[in-house]
Design an enzyme around this catalytic site. Sequence first.
Site, PDB file in Angstrom:
ATOM      1  CG  HIS A  26      -1.863   1.189   1.215  1.00  0.00           C
ATOM      2  ND1 HIS A  26      -3.124   1.124   0.648  1.00  0.00           N
ATOM      3  CD2 HIS A  26      -1.728   2.456   1.678  1.00  0.00           C
ATOM      4  CE1 HIS A  26      -3.726   2.286   0.779  1.00  0.00           C
ATOM      5  NE2 HIS A  26      -2.905   3.116   1.399  1.00  0.00           N
ATOM      6  CB  CYS A  27       1.991   3.396  -2.623  1.00  0.00           C
ATOM      7  SG  CYS A  27       3.097   4.778  -2.942  1.00  0.00           S
ATOM      8  CB  VAL A  28       1.218   6.837   2.148  1.00  0.00           C
ATOM      9  CG1 VAL A  28       0.891   5.794   3.197  1.00  0.00           C
ATOM     10  CG2 VAL A  28       2.721   7.074   2.074  1.00  0.00           C
TER      11      VAL A  28
END
Length: 367
Positions: free
Chosen positions: A218-220
């Site tokens: 998951h990439c912020v």
Amino acid sequence: ALIWLLIQPSQVQNGFPENPRPRSYLFKLASDIWKRLFRTRVRSAGLVPYITLDRGGRFMMAWNFFKFCSGLRMFGYLMILLVIAIIGASYLAVVIISCGPQLFHGGFRAAISIFILVIFHFLLAMLIWSYCMVVFTDPGSVPENWRRLLDEENPETVASANSSDFVAPIVRSSAWSPSTSMARTSEGGYCGRCQNNKPPRCHHCSVCQRCVLKMDHHCVWVVNCVGAGNYKFFLLFLMYTFLETTLDTLVLLPHFIEFFGEAKNRSGSPGNLAISFLTFVLNLAFALSLLGFLIMHASLLLSNTTTIEVYEKRGVVRWKYDLGRRKNFEQVFGTKKAYWMIPVLSTEDLVNVPALRGLDFPIRSDV
């Protein structure tokens, strides 16, 4: 542009609408974009219990301590604003302050500036295009009928599937093609948080609160998961961002050196030098960090491994999804060379390459 299309009256010529896309399609597009940016969820007071399976196959009660991770999505929206701010500062420093004034001098310096500006705008366009595709493209969620869809593609596996329709993990195999030495896997698992079976290489995201097909991480920075549906776009975003920040660093290097020179030798105003100095530092930091990130993901791409699967791969002599560098590359970028460097997947690749859909993956026949 979307609002302008919505308010335009439908024009009909010769019995056919002038705009091939009806207004209902535009409303649906706007609704989908709104849901992708601001996904609603049920708020819960405290921890949420869920049922899972222990190692002995018995049901047990567990607590989802990662429920609070969904708050990281709000932090991701700030990261998008940061990306926009860095792009704006780089544009100001490179185009307005550095290359723009050189165009008025003419000669060799003007030609070099035009060449730099063309490359800068091309990389910037590809960067923004790839970034938008990563943000707005769904990485892939588990469909309710994913087993039936898989059985329609592999009819000979239906009998084995019906005998183990609930117990996880489910292992089925069939011949992929008589002309290849690979096999096709359909093994899956069970997610105790979603209370649903899941395909192979699928993992639950504690931030998005759902299972993601072939989840990488998951990439912020994109407020989204990176999975089967947008992994190619994410890699292109990394590549074009690295090239853009490297170009900005090289262009602003003379301004960085000038910043430490004597005041009488400075050609620009103090404000422009300060902006160029800060932009140089930011682009240099991003270029160095992205270089390591690109090397890591290039090795993962060529070995057909996700970031999560690095831990699963430890101690394994032969990784079952490693089909060779060429086939591993095609599992993400497709077989059409014309589409490799643009954030688009061809319809033919989506049909012929099962891994792009995230439900079925070919494996080595010797594993």
